[in-house]
Design an enzyme around this catalytic site. Structure first.
Site, PDB file in Angstrom:
ATOM      1  N   HIS A 178       0.605  -1.132   0.303  1.00 45.64           N
ATOM      2  CA  HIS A 178      -0.338   0.026   0.162  1.00 45.64           C
ATOM      3  C   HIS A 178       1.208   1.268   0.222  1.00 45.64           C
ATOM      4  CE1 HIS A 178      -3.508   2.367   0.139  1.00 45.64           C
ATOM      5  NE2 HIS A 178      -2.846   3.116   1.275  1.00 45.64           N
ATOM      6  N   HIS A 181       0.803   5.302  -1.848  1.00 44.09           N
ATOM      7  CA  HIS A 181       0.970   6.722  -2.225  1.00 44.09           C
ATOM      8  C   HIS A 181       2.323   7.343  -2.480  1.00 44.09           C
ATOM      9  CE1 HIS A 181      -3.355   5.606  -1.053  1.00 44.09           C
ATOM     10  NE2 HIS A 181      -3.172   5.540   0.018  1.00 44.09           N
ATOM     11  N   GLN A 188       2.194  10.973  -1.862  1.00 49.21           N
ATOM     12  CA  GLN A 188       2.783  12.367   0.156  1.00 49.21           C
ATOM     13  C   GLN A 188       4.460  11.520  -0.037  1.00 49.21           C
ATOM     14  OE1 GLN A 188      -0.504   9.846   2.488  1.00 49.21           O
ATOM     15  NE2 GLN A 188      -2.358  10.358   0.636  1.00 49.21           N
ATOM     16  N   HIS A 238      -9.495   0.743   1.664  1.00 53.09           N
ATOM     17  CA  HIS A 238      -9.699   1.436   2.591  1.00 53.09           C
ATOM     18  C   HIS A 238     -10.835   1.579   3.748  1.00 53.09           C
ATOM     19  CE1 HIS A 238      -7.272   4.728   0.252  1.00 53.09           C
ATOM     20  NE2 HIS A 238      -5.626   4.742   1.646  1.00 53.09           N
ATOM     21  N   GLU A 241     -10.807   2.536   9.149  1.00 52.56           N
ATOM     22  CA  GLU A 241      -9.485   2.708   8.964  1.00 52.56           C
ATOM     23  C   GLU A 241      -9.204   4.148  10.859  1.00 52.56           C
ATOM     24  OE1 GLU A 241      -5.504   6.166   7.594  1.00 52.56           O
ATOM     25  OE2 GLU A 241      -7.190   6.260   6.579  1.00 52.56           O
ATOM     26  N   HIS A 257      -6.205  -1.087   6.038  1.00 53.95           N
ATOM     27  CA  HIS A 257      -6.022  -0.634   8.210  1.00 53.95           C
ATOM     28  C   HIS A 257      -7.036  -1.652   8.804  1.00 53.95           C
ATOM     29  CE1 HIS A 257      -4.020   2.639   6.097  1.00 53.95           C
ATOM     30  NE2 HIS A 257      -4.702   3.183   5.372  1.00 53.95           N
ATOM     31  N   ASP A 292       2.126   3.255   3.092  1.00 50.81           N
ATOM     32  CA  ASP A 292       1.287   4.330   2.281  1.00 50.81           C
ATOM     33  C   ASP A 292       1.647   6.042   2.498  1.00 50.81           C
ATOM     34  OD1 ASP A 292      -1.231   5.891   2.657  1.00 50.81           O
ATOM     35  OD2 ASP A 292      -1.863   4.796   5.189  1.00 50.81           O
TER      36      ASP A 292
END
Length: 459
Positions: free
Chosen positions: A61, A63, A66, A237, A240, A274, A325
């Site tokens: 996982h 992104h 980020q 997701h 979470e 999550h 993440d």
């Protein structure tokens, strides 16, 4: 053309072995032979690699963009900070991000993953459009930048275009900060097909889909997404945050994981990211579904999400993997260490994720994330065995923390003590991409990343 390496030591599916000759063809192991004569004819033509070779760890996982905002949300706001206030920082960061920027940041993140022991990545990709929400002339512009970053660094890729259509449960309108993410099912279908073409140039790449969350889809658009992708992994997701659970109960009368298990064909193709807030019943049901729980312990700690019920889930036969993440600290050993330590805090006990007396916690954690990660990425990864991706993470056994330990104690010391400092060599898809702890393209990738951040943060 076949290539051969002779590994001084390696962790094979049936245990540790000495003098292991591996033969690689088209990015896969085609032969794995332990106990060859290191100086004899059986090792001829094989390049020798010192240290202890482990399977490369799948990152289930990520992104990637980020990574560029790491550290930007560590200043307390006027109200209590949370995931939801962190999200506003993300929206402001995205207001300045170009496709070139996204590629530079992704390449830097992927380089760091390789240097620290991840060899494949599942990119949960929801940054699709221009800053005002207008699709690029090439609908897959941003997906192409992810593919380019993967190809440049050598990391294995499973690309997961994300369906994001709404701003809250029950089809609430999206807010301005989400406009770069938005697609309806028809355009999403075209995006998936375009992404399939774009990743075809990345050796061994896979395609799946990622309905973002129950906040971002409706039951109808989620079902439409499943029809678009009748095969390949499905990531979403789920549960979470406490507020997400409360909002889902208000909308549907059920909790997010409960709703998915009741309403969707959750099976081995699914990865629920999550799943921090589940009841005991949800935990057991998810474990028995065959799906993978996608845990991101460092990000979950950073965002104040909560603690996954790891002991109950693992005890029920559940499969899990780890991901980076938000990429605040890219480190597979760090993710596993945080996972175990959070369990210790929750239960006020030690070695919680080990399942039997005398079992190595490091060995258990590594074995689980190798198998769960490979399933989540739909990649033939996670083992040094014929038919698997030729991915290796080689530890420097002259490192002072590793020099005097053997067998499973090496894994315990790697995960809980030495960590990424012990990573010397990394092979991804049959190519050596890291030597002496440094990626082959580190200088150029780092320079581009630094210039990108200077421009964005000055905007």
């Amino acid at each position: 053309m076949d290539k051969m390496w002779l590994l001084a030591r390696a962790l094979l599916p049936d245990g540790f072995a000495q003098n292991v000759r591996v033969t690689v063809r088209d990015g896969l192991f085609v032969a794995v032979e332990p106990n060859v004569t290191p100086d004899g004819a059986s090792a001829d033509g094989a390049q020798r690699i010192a240290g202890l070779a482990l399977p490369g760890v799948p990152n289930l996982h990520c992104h990637a963009f980020q990574r560029g905002m790491a550290g930007l949300a560590e200043r307390r706001g006027p109200a209590s900070d949370s995931f939801w206030t962190w999200r506003e920082v993300m929206y402001r960061f995205l207001a300045h991000l170009t496709p070139d920027d996204a590629e530079a940041i992704a390449a830097f993140a992927y380089m760091q993953m390789l240097e620290r022991g991840f060899s494949t990545v599942a990119e949960f990709h929801y940054l699709h459009h221009d800053v005002d929400g207008t699709p690029y002339a090439d609908l897959g512009e941003m997906a192409g930048r992810i593919a380019a970053a993967a190809a440049a660094t050598g990391i294995g890729l499973t690309l997961l275009p994300s369906l994001y259509g709404y701003g809250g449960l029950g089809g609430q309108p999206a807010v301005a900060g989400q406009r770069r993410f938005l697609n309806d099912p028809e355009r999403f279908s075209r995006l998936v097909e375009r992404s399939r073409v774009l990743v075809s140039t990345v050796p061994g790449a896979r395609i799946g889909i990622a309905p973002h969350s129950l906040r971002a889809v409706t039951p109808d658009t989620l079902r439409a997404a499943l029809e678009i992708a009748p095969d390949g992994p499905i990531h979403i997701h789920a549960a979470e945050q406490v507020k997400e659970v409360e909002d889902c109960v208000a909308w549907s009368g059920r909790r997010p994981v409960e709703w998915l298990l009741d309403e969707m064909p959750v099976d081995r193709r699914w990865v629920l990211i999550h799943t921090t807030h589940m009841t005991p019943d949800e935990t057991v049901r998810l474990a028995r579904s065959g799906a993978v729980a996608g845990l991101c312990p460092l990000t979950e700690a950073s965002l104040g999400d909560g603690i996954f019920d790891g002991a109950r889930y693992l005890g029920s036969g559940g499969r899990f993997g780890v991901g980076t993440d938000s990429n605040i600290d890219i480190d597979p050993a760090g993710e596993l260490r945080q996972l175990e330590y959070a369990q210790r805090l929750a239960h006020r006990a030690r070695n919680v994720m080990a399942t039997a007396e005398g079992e190595s916690t490091g060995r258990r954690l590594l074995s689980e994330v190798l198998a769960g990660g490979a399933q989540a990425l739909a990649q033939p990864a996670g083992a040094i065995a014929p038919g698997c991706r030729a991915d290796l993470v080689v530890l420097d056994t002259t490192h002072p923390d590793l020099a005097a330990v053997a067998s499973d104690r090496v894994l315990d010391t790697f995960l809980f003590v030495a960590g990424r400092e012990a990573v010397a060599t990394v092979m991804a898809g049959g190519a050596i991409v890291v030597e002496g702890g440094r990626h082959r393209g580190r200088e150029a990738i780092t320079a581009r990343y630094g210039a990108t951040l200077k421009r964005i943060l000055a905007a």
